[in-house]
Motif scaffolding. Structure first.
Motif, PDB file in Angstrom:
ATOM      1  N   UNK A  65       0.853  -1.192   0.000  1.00 37.93           N
ATOM      2  CA  UNK A  65       0.000   0.000   0.000  1.00 37.93           C
ATOM      3  C   UNK A  65       0.894   1.250   0.000  1.00 37.93           C
ATOM      4  N   UNK A  66       0.822   2.081  -1.028  1.00 39.45           N
ATOM      5  CA  UNK A  66       1.737   3.238  -1.119  1.00 39.45           C
ATOM      6  C   UNK A  66       1.298   4.415  -0.251  1.00 39.45           C
ATOM      7  N   UNK A  67       0.740   4.098   0.917  1.00 38.18           N
ATOM      8  CA  UNK A  67       0.255   5.147   1.808  1.00 38.18           C
ATOM      9  C   UNK A  67       0.591   4.786   3.241  1.00 38.18           C
ATOM     10  N   UNK A  68       0.789   5.812   4.033  1.00 40.85           N
ATOM     11  CA  UNK A  68       1.024   5.623   5.461  1.00 40.85           C
ATOM     12  C   UNK A  68      -0.281   5.820   6.215  1.00 40.85           C
ATOM     13  N   UNK A  69      -0.609   4.877   7.098  1.00 40.38           N
ATOM     14  CA  UNK A  69      -1.852   4.947   7.869  1.00 40.38           C
ATOM     15  C   UNK A  69      -1.594   5.702   9.159  1.00 40.38           C
ATOM     16  N   UNK A  70      -2.436   6.725   9.424  1.00 43.78           N
ATOM     17  CA  UNK A  70      -2.271   7.563  10.595  1.00 43.78           C
ATOM     18  C   UNK A  70      -3.321   7.307  11.659  1.00 43.78           C
ATOM     19  N   UNK A  71      -3.613   8.354  12.422  1.00 45.47           N
ATOM     20  CA  UNK A  71      -4.552   8.244  13.528  1.00 45.47           C
ATOM     21  C   UNK A  71      -5.990   8.121  13.013  1.00 45.47           C
ATOM     22  N   UNK A  72      -6.830   7.306  13.693  1.00 54.14           N
ATOM     23  CA  UNK A  72      -8.228   7.158  13.264  1.00 54.14           C
ATOM     24  C   UNK A  72      -9.110   8.276  13.817  1.00 54.14           C
ATOM     25  N   UNK A  73     -10.220   8.513  13.130  1.00 56.32           N
ATOM     26  CA  UNK A  73     -11.249   9.427  13.631  1.00 56.32           C
ATOM     27  C   UNK A  73     -12.132   8.676  14.626  1.00 56.32           C
ATOM     28  N   UNK A  74     -12.873   9.440  15.390  1.00 59.86           N
ATOM     29  CA  UNK A  74     -13.683   8.823  16.447  1.00 59.86           C
ATOM     30  C   UNK A  74     -14.963   8.192  15.926  1.00 59.86           C
ATOM     31  N   UNK A  75     -15.351   8.503  14.701  1.00 60.10           N
ATOM     32  CA  UNK A  75     -16.615   7.975  14.174  1.00 60.10           C
ATOM     33  C   UNK A  75     -16.445   7.592  12.715  1.00 60.10           C
ATOM     34  N   UNK A  76     -17.244   6.621  12.289  1.00 62.06           N
ATOM     35  CA  UNK A  76     -17.270   6.175  10.896  1.00 62.06           C
ATOM     36  C   UNK A  76     -18.546   5.371  10.698  1.00 62.06           C
ATOM     37  N   UNK A  77     -18.907   5.145   9.427  1.00 60.07           N
ATOM     38  CA  UNK A  77     -20.148   4.415   9.162  1.00 60.07           C
ATOM     39  C   UNK A  77     -19.919   2.911   9.334  1.00 60.07           C
ATOM     40  N   UNK A  78     -20.912   2.274   9.967  1.00 59.40           N
ATOM     41  CA  UNK A  78     -20.908   0.820  10.090  1.00 59.40           C
ATOM     42  C   UNK A  78     -19.696   0.303  10.832  1.00 59.40           C
ATOM     43  N   UNK A  79     -19.107  -0.759  10.295  1.00 61.41           N
ATOM     44  CA  UNK A  79     -17.944  -1.403  10.913  1.00 61.41           C
ATOM     45  C   UNK A  79     -16.628  -0.860  10.369  1.00 61.41           C
TER      46      UNK A  79
END
Length: 799
Positions: free
Chosen positions: A19-33
């Motif tokens: 994956x040519x991307x770096x994964x950072x901090x998550x947000x507190x909300x998102x849809x579904x799972x």
């Protein structure tokens, strides 16, 4: 083949390591799972959003729905649908268990619920922003239902995200399916993954799984209900927990309430089409929606509409939510200017919005557009850039000014418009300190040399003022070659009195750069002459300058007598060597009416140059309080005053045409041909007397001939240009040879009484026919002769 199909359905990558991307901090909300994380590109560091969905079983229903969402998001493209960038599915072995994760990479977005809290909008501004967001989501839903015949079935606050420009976009396509209402043989469920949607967001027919009724309903029936749920959650500020809460309409705006009720109609066929919602509702008609809509269809507007809109935009922007203006309107405006679809008045709005940004944001969001605009051929754009250069000029780096800005700005020096030439000249006060010495010497000084003999007197005046202001940015050699020549030979001899005053004040402001020899031999002789200038303001400045330079010489004299060999210390107006005094602009050419030849000395203090000791930048465009031209009056005979040389004449201060020949004389700046004034030249009257004294006085041959008396007035002795030959002699009027009574003058002055008789011009020697009958009454008048003829009209005693 199966591997290819799996790649199309499963994603566009091979694993999380690839994956040519770096994964950072998550947000507190998102849809579904799903988990919504911040991310950046490994290539260029650009921000992205990364959605991930994990499951322990590859055949898990959530993963199957997630793969459906990936496939739909990749194929559906719309401005109000989340933009897809990349996807992959990875398997991670955790002991004996296998964990499968789906990754979706999109443009950088933020959950709507968190963005609303971050903005903190209240009252009218909140309603205007909600109207704009609902407008965008309604367009996306209408596109899916009416154009694509797709059903989203999951419209709510959780399925909406917000971009960096505060645009609302629809995502969460896991349940998205085709609407098969036109297929009579279809009997099974139309929405395969409808079980993922909470029951509070489902209309009654979907809760009952009445697929026959759903297929008979219009394609927008389910999503219109979902749009009503979105409106409720927005204005109530709470997440919908049960369907009965939709009946509480206290928080719904009155202008939106009728459409809200139609969206939530219990009868599917009577629900409001989302496309009709945008057309009918008064709620969507507000300043923010109208402004952004106009900017988005700017190419379809005519020039009159654009001009009217952009003139109102600066005031309108103050009434709109500040964050929306900076993050949404400002990029739209910058893009429109950069690609030529915006009119020149849009520049003022861009700079006003840019003034609300921090310095770093201004340099990254506004300054690149401004630099590109300097290359525009639109004269109105160039005028706007120069008029507002004080707002952004300090933010320009020296390299950008020298390489990208100045080459385009310099074209204004030779523009046919005097107004643009003057604006270009004034802009140098900010740009010149950022130019390299090579550019100043090889280019800028050439243009200033030409402008110092410009046909517009105000431009000539302001050129002198500019030279005084940028003197500290010239190297020592250039100052020695340019300043005195520009201020004394050109400025002090200008026919325009404010230009002469500007030359005096420029000399005073730059007195730190002259040695005693230059002051005594080149500056003072030229300044002293102006103490008898016809203009009182010029005379006053001349006396002040004489006092200042004499004080400097006196200080030097006292130091040499005391044995101190250090240089002169400037006093008064030019005590700061780094600043060398700042001169204010004399005037604007817009306040001067008529041709340059018609300009008379303008009254005194308000139109003259002003010297300020402040280190701040002088104010631009100091206007004269009146456009009335005041003629200078003096009891002294002006014929006795030295006449300044016309600035447009060839006086040895450059090329004859004052042009710029860069291809042949790239090393010259317009002052290279100037020679220092070794000795002060005599005044015109004294030079005339000395030239006349060199000619022999011709004596009369015979006493019978009448004496020739000079008819020249005493106060206006004129000398031919060539001291050895009278150029007018060949075309002079012939001497009358007649037996009639000669012309006489009543008050004839003899050679003994007239001190000018000894140096008078000799009588003409050309023979011609007599004019005996020229003035006899009734006689035929003589035919006119070519050449200058001098007729004595002071007496008629000989007629």
């Amino acid at each position: 083949m199966l591997k290819f199909l799996k790649g199309v359905v499963g994603g566009s990558g091979t694993g999380v390591k690839d994956l040519p991307y770096n994964i950072g901090e998550p947000y507190s909300s998102a849809w579904g799972s799903w988990v919504h994380c911040r991310g950046t590109s490994k290539d260029d560091g650009c921000p992205v959003s990364i959605f991930s969905l994990s499951g322990s079983n590859p055949q898990d229903g959530h993963l199957a729905a997630g793969r459906n969402g990936v496939k739909r998001l990749r194929t559906v493209r719309h401005p109000n649908v989340l933009s897809f960038l990349h996807s992959t599915e990875a398997e991670v072995f955790d002991g004996a268990a296998t964990k499968v994760t789906i990754y979706i990479v999109t443009e950088p977005v933020m959950p709507l619920s968190e963005k609303i809290k971050e903005l903190g909008l209240k009252g009218t501004q909140r309603d205007e922003y909600y109207a704009w967001g609902l407008n965008q989501i309604a367009k996306a839903v209408s596109f899916l239902n009416s154009d694509c015949k797709l059903v989203h079935a999951n419209v709510c606050v959780a399925s909406v995200v917000v971009t960096q420009t505060l645009d609302w976009k629809l995502h969460a396509f896991d349940v998205l399916s085709e609407f098969d209402g036109n297929n009579p043989s279809a009997t099974g469920p139309m929405l395969q993954y409808e079980w993922l949607v909470g029951s509070q967001y489902k209309p009654m027919e979907l809760v009952k799984s009445d697929w026959a009724a759903i297929r008979k309903s219009p394609p927008w029936a389910i999503d219109s209900w979902g749009l009503g749920c979105l409106i409720y959650e927005l204005f109530s500020g709470m997440k919908l927990s049960k369907t009965e809460e939709l009946r509480n309409t206290v928080s719904i705006p009155k202008s939106l309430l009728p459409d809200y009720q139609r969206l939530l109609s219990s009868t599917p066929s009577r629900r409001l089409n989302t496309s009709k919602l945008l057309e009918n509702s008064e709620y969507f008609q507000n300043k923010l929606v109208d402004t952004i809509h106009f900017m988005e269809i700017l190419n379809l507007k005519d020039s009159v509409e654009k001009d009217t809109f952009f003139r109102k935009l600066p005031n309108l922007a103050e009434q709109l939510p500040r964050q929306i203006v900076l993050k949404k309107l400002l990029p739209l405006l910058a893009s429109a200017l950069e690609f030529g679809s915006a009119a020149a008045p849009a520049l003022a709005a861009l700079l006003k919005m840019g003034s609300w940004l921090s310095t770093e944001e201004f340099c990254s969001k506004v300054l690149p557009t401004i630099v590109k605009l300097f290359a525009s051929n639109d004269r109105a754009i160039r005028v706007g850039l120069l008029q507002h250069i004080d707002q952004y000029g300090e933010s320009l780096s020296a390299q950008i000014v020298d390489e990208q800005v100045f080459p385009h700005v310099a074209t204004g020096f030779s523009d046919t418009s005097a107004f643009l030439r003057e604006l270009t000249l004034k802009s140098m006060l900010i740009l010149a300190p950022k130019l390299s010495q090579r550019t100043i010497s090889a280019s800028l000084l050439k243009y200033l040399s030409k402008l110092q003999v410009d046909e517009e007197p105000a431009i000539r005046t302001n050129t002198t003022i500019l030279l005084g202001n940028i003197a500290s940015h010239l190297n020592e050699g250039t100052r020695k070659r340019v300043l005195i020549n520009a201020f004394t030979v050109r400025a002090l001899r200008d026919t325009f009195s404010p230009a002469r005053g500007a030359g005096i004040m420029a000399l005073c402001a730059t007195s730190s750069y002259y040695d005693t020899t230059e002051i005594a031999t080149r500056i003072l002789p030229n300044v002293v002459v102006l103490t008898i200038d016809p203009d009182s303001d010029v005379r006053s400045k001349a006396f002040q300058a004489v006092d200042q330079f004499l004080l400097l010489l006196k200080q030097y004299y006292e130091k040499t007598n005391s044995g101190d060999t250090t240089g002169i210390t400037s006093t008064g107006t030019s005590s700061d060597l780094g600043n060398a005094g700042l001169l204010g602009w004399a005037m604007s050419s817009l306040t001067l009416k008529g041709k340059p030849s018609e300009q008379a000395p303008v009254a005194t203090a308000n139109s003259s140059t002003t010297l300020t000791s402040s280190a701040s930048t002088p104010s631009f465009g100091v206007e004269t309080p009146s456009n009335t031209i005041v003629h200078a009056s003096s009891s002294t005979d002006l014929s006795d005053q030295p006449v300044p040389v016309s600035p447009t004449s060839t006086d040895g201060w450059g090329e004859v045409d004052n042009g710029i020949h860069e291809e042949h004389e790239s090393d010259k700046d317009g002052w290279d041909d100037i020679e220092p004034l070794e000795e002060p030249k005599p005044s015109p009257v004294l030079a005339s007397i000395q030239a006349a004294q060199k000619r022999p006085v011709s004596q009369p041959v015979s006493q019978s001939k009448p004496p020739v008396t000079s008819l020249r007035p005493k106060s206006a002795v004129k000398v031919p240009k060539d001291e050895d030959d009278d150029l007018w002699r060949s075309i002079a009027a012939p001497v009358p040879k007649s037996t009639s009574k000669p012309f006489t003058v009543k008050t004839a002055v003899t050679a003994d009484d007239d001190p000018w008789a000894a140096i008078a011009a000799p009588p003409p020697t050309t023979s011609a026919k007599p004019l005996s009958a020229g003035r006899i009454r009734g006689a035929k008048p003589a035919a006119p002769k070519l050449g200058a003829q001098r007729i004595n009209r002071t007496s008629s005693s000989g007629m």
